[in-house]
Write a protein that holds these residues in place. Structure first.
Motif, PDB file in Angstrom:
ATOM      1  N   GLU A   2       0.967  -1.241  -0.248  1.00 54.36           N
ATOM      2  CA  GLU A   2      -0.290   0.021   0.535  1.00 54.36           C
ATOM      3  C   GLU A   2       0.573   0.724  -0.154  1.00 54.36           C
ATOM      4  O   GLU A   2       2.016   1.037   0.468  1.00 54.36           O
ATOM      5  CB  GLU A   2      -1.013  -0.083   0.767  1.00 54.36           C
ATOM      6  CG  GLU A   2      -1.463   1.829   1.354  1.00 54.36           C
ATOM      7  CD  GLU A   2      -2.574   1.997   2.782  1.00 54.36           C
ATOM      8  OE1 GLU A   2      -3.048   2.319   2.621  1.00 54.36           O
ATOM      9  OE2 GLU A   2      -2.941   0.616   3.400  1.00 54.36           O
ATOM     10  N   HIS A   3       0.078   2.067  -0.452  1.00 51.01           N
ATOM     11  CA  HIS A   3       1.221   3.466  -0.448  1.00 51.01           C
ATOM     12  C   HIS A   3       0.137   4.816  -0.430  1.00 51.01           C
ATOM     13  O   HIS A   3      -1.636   4.605  -0.609  1.00 51.01           O
ATOM     14  CB  HIS A   3       1.648   4.056  -2.166  1.00 51.01           C
ATOM     15  CG  HIS A   3       2.750   3.275  -2.659  1.00 51.01           C
ATOM     16  ND1 HIS A   3       2.977   1.986  -2.552  1.00 51.01           N
ATOM     17  CD2 HIS A   3       3.654   4.034  -3.364  1.00 51.01           C
ATOM     18  CE1 HIS A   3       3.885   1.247  -2.953  1.00 51.01           C
ATOM     19  NE2 HIS A   3       4.923   2.412  -3.259  1.00 51.01           N
ATOM     20  N   ARG A   4       0.148   5.604   0.388  1.00 49.68           N
ATOM     21  CA  ARG A   4      -0.470   6.671   0.565  1.00 49.68           C
ATOM     22  C   ARG A   4       0.126   8.298   0.261  1.00 49.68           C
ATOM     23  O   ARG A   4       1.587   8.203   0.613  1.00 49.68           O
ATOM     24  CB  ARG A   4      -1.179   6.478   2.135  1.00 49.68           C
ATOM     25  CG  ARG A   4       0.124   6.560   3.340  1.00 49.68           C
ATOM     26  CD  ARG A   4      -0.841   6.422   4.268  1.00 49.68           C
ATOM     27  NE  ARG A   4      -1.668   5.477   4.460  1.00 49.68           N
ATOM     28  CZ  ARG A   4      -2.182   4.531   5.955  1.00 49.68           C
ATOM     29  NH1 ARG A   4      -1.345   5.587   7.484  1.00 49.68           N
ATOM     30  NH2 ARG A   4      -2.716   3.294   5.903  1.00 49.68           N
ATOM     31  N   ALA A   5      -0.079   8.825   1.003  1.00 50.02           N
ATOM     32  CA  ALA A   5       0.706  10.648   0.933  1.00 50.02           C
ATOM     33  C   ALA A   5       0.870  10.622   1.594  1.00 50.02           C
ATOM     34  O   ALA A   5       0.570  10.981   2.679  1.00 50.02           O
ATOM     35  CB  ALA A   5      -0.792  11.599   0.371  1.00 50.02           C
ATOM     36  N   PHE A   6       2.718  11.519   1.343  1.00 51.97           N
ATOM     37  CA  PHE A   6       3.288  11.451   2.571  1.00 51.97           C
ATOM     38  C   PHE A   6       2.822  13.484   3.633  1.00 51.97           C
ATOM     39  O   PHE A   6       3.633  14.487   2.229  1.00 51.97           O
ATOM     40  CB  PHE A   6       4.493  11.801   2.357  1.00 51.97           C
ATOM     41  CG  PHE A   6       5.360  11.395   3.369  1.00 51.97           C
ATOM     42  CD1 PHE A   6       5.676  10.331   3.616  1.00 51.97           C
ATOM     43  CD2 PHE A   6       6.748  12.832   3.395  1.00 51.97           C
ATOM     44  CE1 PHE A   6       6.591  10.253   5.064  1.00 51.97           C
ATOM     45  CE2 PHE A   6       7.622  12.757   4.493  1.00 51.97           C
ATOM     46  CZ  PHE A   6       7.523  11.736   5.154  1.00 51.97           C
ATOM     47  N   ALA A 250       7.503  -6.634   5.337  1.00 57.32           N
ATOM     48  CA  ALA A 250       6.619  -5.599   3.624  1.00 57.32           C
ATOM     49  C   ALA A 250       5.943  -6.463   3.529  1.00 57.32           C
ATOM     50  O   ALA A 250       4.698  -5.776   3.206  1.00 57.32           O
ATOM     51  CB  ALA A 250       7.965  -5.869   2.311  1.00 57.32           C
ATOM     52  N   ALA A 251       5.377  -7.508   3.710  1.00 54.85           N
ATOM     53  CA  ALA A 251       4.194  -7.905   4.054  1.00 54.85           C
ATOM     54  C   ALA A 251       3.338  -7.512   4.927  1.00 54.85           C
ATOM     55  O   ALA A 251       1.836  -6.960   4.140  1.00 54.85           O
ATOM     56  CB  ALA A 251       4.456  -9.811   3.959  1.00 54.85           C
ATOM     57  N   ALA A 252       3.573  -6.642   5.709  1.00 51.22           N
ATOM     58  CA  ALA A 252       2.507  -5.951   6.565  1.00 51.22           C
ATOM     59  C   ALA A 252       2.073  -4.819   5.868  1.00 51.22           C
ATOM     60  O   ALA A 252       0.772  -4.043   5.884  1.00 51.22           O
ATOM     61  CB  ALA A 252       3.328  -5.665   7.435  1.00 51.22           C
ATOM     62  N   GLY A 253       2.628  -4.621   4.278  1.00 49.62           N
ATOM     63  CA  GLY A 253       1.977  -2.951   3.420  1.00 49.62           C
ATOM     64  C   GLY A 253       0.740  -3.556   2.739  1.00 49.62           C
ATOM     65  O   GLY A 253      -0.346  -2.646   2.713  1.00 49.62           O
TER      66      GLY A 253
END
Length: 281
Positions: A2-6, A250-253
């Protein structure tokens, strides 16, 4: 991953990154491999500091990201003792040389110090104007210190506050996290496993953590990381000195917790009383 805005920057980065504190005490080749495998797994946010190993860790990170700089969101920090105007400029130049790069994506003041904050922030803005850093922020700032930094720097300038945050230490939720939410400031959780204080699996709370992990077929550490990410401004930077540990982090992402999971964890790891201070290691 997952990515989100910083925060207000709008830069999309992975919710799980890679910390490097105390990496100078580990096997260098294994750490370089862990960082590179972590990048492969999507953990492209790498955090370091001039303090770590007196620059040795920045050099190690430089080796890990050689030929891959454009894939990485790279953060480092200036020591408070170096954070005069001129000292900040010089410290950044040293960090850039060790990291083998011409710019940082994020540059932080490691903790509040004796040099006027106005000088440090002025240097950050000049470094940004020169293209040597993209964004700047602070670390280990409590509510009052962060409010002061915002007032000095102006709105939409302090991109990040990096703070201690783990299951057994949730103090930032009282004052610091809400302030960051109001101002669009990213919160980066360091030592998200407690730096040796990870919940004892034989304790009541540890058993709750283990049962949630078992039900989902994941590790307790993955559950612990995901719990910290339940609020939008938060990112985590666990350290891994081996490729296997990096991949586990990384798997927590991509993990998701239910409302019931979160409620059980809230009860097992209570917020605690407001001590009025921000804890650090």
């Amino acid at each position: 991953m997952e990515h989100r805005a910083f925060g207000f920057t709008g830069v999309e980065i992975p919710v799980v990154g890679q910390g490097t504190w105390q990496m100078e005490t580990d096997d260098e080749a294994a750490c370089v491999d862990a960082l590179q495998r972590g990048i492969d797994a999507g953990m492209t946010h790498i955090d370091t500091a001039e303090m770590y190993g007196s620059g040795a860790v920045e050099s190690l990170v430089g080796k890990a990201i050689a030929q891959r700089r454009d894939q990485v969101f790279l953060a480092s920090k200036v020591l408070p003792g170096n954070a005069s105007y001129a000292g900040t400029i010089e410290a950044c130049e040293r960090s850039l040389r060790r990291l083998r790069t011409d710019r940082l994506d994020l540059y932080l003041l490691h903790w509040p110090g004796s040099h006027p904050l106005e000088e440090t922030l002025h240097a950050f803005k000049d470094l940004r104007a020169q293209g040597k850093i993209r964004h700047f922020g602070v670390s280990n700032f409590d509510q009052a210190e962060l409010s002061k930094a915002i007032a000095i720097a102006g709105p939409n300038e302090i991109a990040c506050n990096q703070v201690l945050y783990h299951l057994l230490e949730r103090a930032i939720e009282r004052r610091v996290l809400p302030l960051c939410e109001r101002h669009g400031i990213a919160v980066v959780a360091y030592s998200p496993f407690g730096s040796g204080r990870f919940p004892d699996p034989s304790s009541t709370a540890g058993k709750v953590l283990a049962s949630i992990a078992a039900a989902r077929g994941v590790t307790p550490r993955q559950i612990a990381l995901r719990y910290l990410l339940r609020r939008q401004p938060v990112f985590v930077i666990p350290k891994a000195a081996s490729a296997a540990h990096a991949l586990d982090n990384a798997a927590a992402g991509d993990l998701r917790l239910t409302g019931e999971d979160l409620a059980r964890l809230d009860t097992a790891f209570p917020l605690g009383r407001d001590r009025g201070v921000l804890p650090t290691l």
